[in-house]
Write a protein that holds these residues in place. Structure first.
Motif: not given
Length: 318
Positions: A47-66
Motif C-alpha cells: 500500500x501507499x500512504x500520503x501524508x497531506x498537510x491539508x488532509x486527515x491525520x495519519x496514524x503511525x503505530x508506535x507499539x513495536x518498541x521494546x
C-alpha cells in the motif's frame, strides 16, 4: 489604553487571536505557506500512504518498541519475530497506516535484528514502515531490505547526524523525520526550534532531498517537568507550519510522562496539536479514545466530508 492583551495561538490555517473581552477567535495571517498543501508519499510492500498537510491525520503505530516492554525486548533479543508480526497485524487492523519499527534494547543486536524486524512487518501487513533507530549501521541494513519508500526516524540538526543520515535518505529515496534539536539539546524556545527545522530542510535540499520528503518533529517534552513545555511545542508547530509549510509529526505520549491520567493529557494535547498543524502522529492505535479523538478532530477541522469517516467508525463501535 486597553489593559486587555490578546493571546496569539497558532492554528492550522491561521493564528488565532483570543481577546478576553469577546472570547472570539479571529483568523489572521492568510496566504502563508501553511495554507498550501504539501504531500509526503510513503510506500509499503503493498500500500501507499500520503501524508497531506491539508488532509486527515495519519496514524503511525508506535507499539513495536521494546522500551518498557519486557516480553517484546526478550523476544527481540532471541531473534524471535512472532511478537513483531503480531503487533504489526493488530495495529493495522486498529487503523494504523504506517508502522514504526524500533528494536533498540539491551542485549539486542540492532544491526541484525532491525532489518529482520522490518522484513517481518513488510511481509505481515504491507503498509509503509517507519524505521526508528539512532544506529546508523542498523539503519543502512534496514533500508537495504525495506520495500517501497519508508520513513526514517530520524535525523537531528546536529552536524554529525545530518552528515550520516541524509546521504542514506538520498541513496534510498525515502522520507525522513527531522527532530528540532542540535548539539545544544532541545531548545526551550519555539523560535529556536523553527531555526533548527530550517537548517535541516536546507541541508536536505543540498543533498537533493525534496522538501516534501522531510517531516519535522518539533518535539514534545513532559509538562510534568516544565508546565510551559506543551505551549512551546504548540507554538513551534504553528511557526513551522506558517513559515515552512511542511508536514509535522510528534510522539503522542511524551507530553504526559511522569504524570497520572496520562491518556487524558495525551488526547487533549493531540487535539490541540492537530489544530495547530500536526499532520501525522506516532501513537498507540489500539487506544480507542485516541482514535476517537483523531477522527472527531478531523471532522471538526473540515477534513471529513459529510462526516463519513466519523459515522463509519461510530456505527461499527470504533
Amino acid at each position: 489604553m486597553s489593559l486587555v492583551q490578546p493571546c496569539k495561538i497558532p492554528l492550522s490555517g491561521g493564528v488565532g487571536v483570543l481577546h478576553s473581552e469577546s472570547h472570539q477567535w479571529v483568523q489572521i495571517c492568510n496566504g502563508r505557506k501553511g495554507d498550501q498543501s504539501v504531500r509526503t508519499l510513503l510506500e509499503g510492500a503493498v500500500t501507499k500512504v500520503t501524508i497531506d498537510s491539508q488532509g486527515p491525520l495519519i496514524i503511525i503505530g508506535e507499539r513495536i518498541n521494546p522500551s518498557g516492554r519486557k516480553r517484546l525486548a526478550e523476544s527481540l533479543g532471541q531473534g524471535d519475530m512472532s511478537l513483531v508480526r503480531e503487533e504489526a497485524l493488530v495495529q493495522v487492523e486498529a487503523g494504523a497506516q504506517v508502522i514504526d519499527v524500533n528494536v533498540s534494547a539491551v542485549d539486542v543486536d540492532e544491526d541484525t535484528v532491525l532489518p529482520l524486524a522490518v522484513q517481518t512487518v513488510a511481509e505481515a501487513v504491507g503498509v509503509p514502515i517507519c524505521i526508528d533507530t539512532a544506529n546508523h549501521k542498523a539503519l543502512a541494513a534496514a533500508l537495504s531490505v525495506c520495500p517501497g519508500k519508508p520513513l526514517v526516524n530520524s535525523v537531528t540538526g546536529e552536524e554529525a547526524s545530518l552528515a550520516v543520515v541524509l546521504p542514506l535518505v538520498k541513496e534510498y529515496g525515502c522520507a525522513v523525520i527531522g527532530l528540532c534539536m542540535d548539539e545544544e539539546g532541545i531548545p526551550k524556545e519555539a523560535q529556536h526550534r523553527l531555526e533548527i527545522a530550517k537548517k535541516i530542510l536546507a541541508v536536505a535540499e543540498a543533498y537533493g532531498i525534496p522538501t516534501e520528503d522531510v517531516i519535522i518533529d518539533p518535539l514534545a517534552m513532559t509538562v510534568g517537568a516544565d508546565h510551559r513545555a506543551g505551549l512551546v511545542t504548540l507554538e513551534a508547530i504553528g511557526l513551522i507550519r506558517m513559515n515552512l509549510g511542511v508536514n509535522i509529526t510528534l510522539g503522542g505520549s511524551n507530553i504526559s510522562f511522569g504524570l497520572p491520567d496520562r491518556g487524558l493529557i495525551n488526547r487533549s494535547f493531540l487535539a490541540m496539536a492537530m489544530a495547530a498543524g500536526l499532520t501525522c502522529a506516532i501513537v498507540d492505535p489500539l487506544d480507542v479514545e485516541v482514535r476517537k479523538t483523531i477522527v472527531a478532530c478531523d471532522l471538526l477541522m473540515g477534513r471529513d466530508e459529510y462526516a463519513m469517516r466519523f459515522l463509519k467508525h461510530s456505527r461499527r463501535g470504533w
